[in-house]
Design an enzyme around this catalytic site. Structure first.
Site, PDB file in Angstrom:
ATOM      1  CG  ASP A   3      -1.718   0.833   0.864  1.00 23.88           C
ATOM      2  OD1 ASP A   3      -3.302   0.360   0.778  1.00 23.88           O
ATOM      3  OD2 ASP A   3      -1.794   2.096   0.766  1.00 23.88           O
ATOM      4  CG  HIS A  49      -8.226  -3.400  -2.661  1.00 26.89           C
ATOM      5  ND1 HIS A  49      -9.015  -2.437  -3.450  1.00 26.89           N
ATOM      6  CD2 HIS A  49      -8.057  -2.827  -1.334  1.00 26.89           C
ATOM      7  CE1 HIS A  49      -9.822  -1.458  -2.492  1.00 26.89           C
ATOM      8  NE2 HIS A  49      -8.959  -1.076  -1.500  1.00 26.89           N
TER       9      HIS A  49
END
Ligand code: 5GP
Ligand code: ZN
Length: 114
Positions: free
Chosen positions: A30, A100
């Site tokens: 991320d 996700h």
């Protein structure tokens, strides 16, 4: 999907730090990590959210979940504990509409989440 950020990451048109490629799933860090381990796991094909992924009905959700655990093992957080989160819908904080899983670990995680 031509205008999807995560489809572009899958296609390598947008750079990302890929940590695992597992068949139909891809895992990358991320960009704004919320824990020492914060990895996103996506199916390479486009589904909007967890509901659509579950309805894919071809074992794809299974592949994504297995990839999440493989990431946790690879990151060394499988034994200490980790969290898998699918924000589903804008009311739950979903901002990128390519499903996700967030895999979070490496620090203590409180409950309930914010
Ligand atoms: P959501 O809010 O949809 O559950 O999660 C979207 C996540 O994608 C956020 O945690 C955000 O930091 C991450 N993100 C947004 N843009 C990018 C990007 O360009 N690259 C990467 N690696 N992560 C991103
Ligand atoms: Zn997409």
């Amino acid at each position: 999907m031509t205008d999807c950020l995560f489809c572009k990451i899958v296609a390598k048109q947008v750079p990302a730090e890929i940590v695992l490629e597992a068949g139909r799933a891809l895992a990358f860090r991320d960009i704004n990590p919320q824990a020492p381990t914060h990895v996103l796991v996506v199916p390479k094909s486009h589904y909007e959210n967890a509901a659509a992924l579950a309805a894919a009905d071809d074992g794809l959700a299974d592949d994504v979940l297995k990839a999440c655990h493989a990431v946790a093992v690879q990151e060394g957080v499988a034994d200490s504990g980790y969290r898998i989160v699918f924000n589903t819908g804008s009311g739950a904080g979903q901002t990128v509409f390519h499903v996700h899983a967030h895999v979070l670990g490496g620090r203590g995680l409180t409950w309930p989440p914010g």
